[in-house]
Design an enzyme around this catalytic site. Structure first.
Site: not given
Ligand code: PGA
Length: 241
Positions: A8-10, A89, A91, A158, A164, A203, A224-225
């Site tokens: 997930n590149w966001k 998600h 967010e 999640e 993050g 994470s 994500g990150g």
């Molecule tokens: P993260 O994000 O790996 O940066 O914690 C995961 C996500 O939000 O899908």
């Protein structure tokens, strides 16, 4: 079943040049890996550039088309070769006010158009501290999957406090949560849903990834990150196959 690893590149990176470079670098890292299902979810605008790796979107609108300024329909995603779409998600729930009801409609829209939803659920730090995790997961899962006849859904646990933050969920706790989610699914929708893949996200890095798959029993990861670093992402995939 092959582990499913979703990147997930966001809202990254900020140019098509960087996106193409990242895509090519990831492709190099994973080219010999056959034992994992790898899916890249870049921002909508970069979806047309990608061809060789499976792709998914980070969101979808609930109608097929029409006067909905700024939105992207499931048909458009399908046309661009997407197989997956992240729905619900945290967010999107937090910054864009997505409710269980909206998420339920989006999941249905995705399924009707042959996209596999990666349906995200998880509790906040406060909810965890108040011992409300199970209650929250129940509400999100029942609400998100309400009225569904088919279960071509991939679920992602999640915990919001782990996203993050570098504060990943302990493998032991994650294993327990996986069991709770499975129970909620079966209690709500019958034993037939036991095949629903459950992923972990929050994470994830190359050091902790394997534990979620090999010890906690998750069927995949939502990254994500760490998915913005091709080498690290490659190591994550290698560690779980
Ligand atoms: P993260 O994000 O790996 O940066 O914690 C995961 C996500 O939000 O899908």
């Amino acid at each position: 079943m092959k582990p499913i690893i979703i990147a997930n590149w966001k809202m990254n990176p900020q140019s098509s040049k960087e996106a193409n470079k990242l895509f090519e670098d990831i492709e190099k890292e994973i080219k010999d890996i056959k034992k994992a299902e790898i899916v890249i979810c870049p921002p909508f605008v970069f979806l047309p550039s990608f061809t060789n790796i499976k792709k998914g979107a980070q969101d979808v609108f609930l109608e097929k088309g029409g006067a909905f300024t700024g939105e992207v329909s499931p048909l458009m995603l399908k046309d661009l070769g997407c197989e997956y779409v992240i729905v619900g998600h945290s967010e999107r729930r937090k910054y864009f006010g997505e409710t269980d009801e909206i998420i339920n409609k989006k999941i249905k829209a995705a399924l009707e158009n042959n996209l596999t939803p990666i349906f995200c659920v998880g509790e906040t730090k406060k909810e965890k501290e108040e011992n409300r995790t199970e209650e929250v997961l129940k509400r999100e899962i029942k609400g998100g999957l309400k009225g569904l006849g088919s279960f071509e859904v991939t679920l992602a646990y999640e915990p919001i406090w782990a996203i993050g933050t570098g504060n990943a969920c302990e493998v032991k706790t994650a294993a327990k949560m996986r069991g709770i989610i499975k129970d909620i699914l079966e209690e709500s929708f019958g034993k037939g849903v036991s095949k629903t893949p459950i992923l972990y996200g929050g994470s994830v890095n190359s050091k902790n990834a394997a534990g979620y798959i090999k010890e906690a029993g998750f069927q995949g990861l939502l990254v994500g990150g760490a998915s913005l670093d091709a080498k690290e992402f490659g190591k994550i995939v290698e560690s779980v196959v």
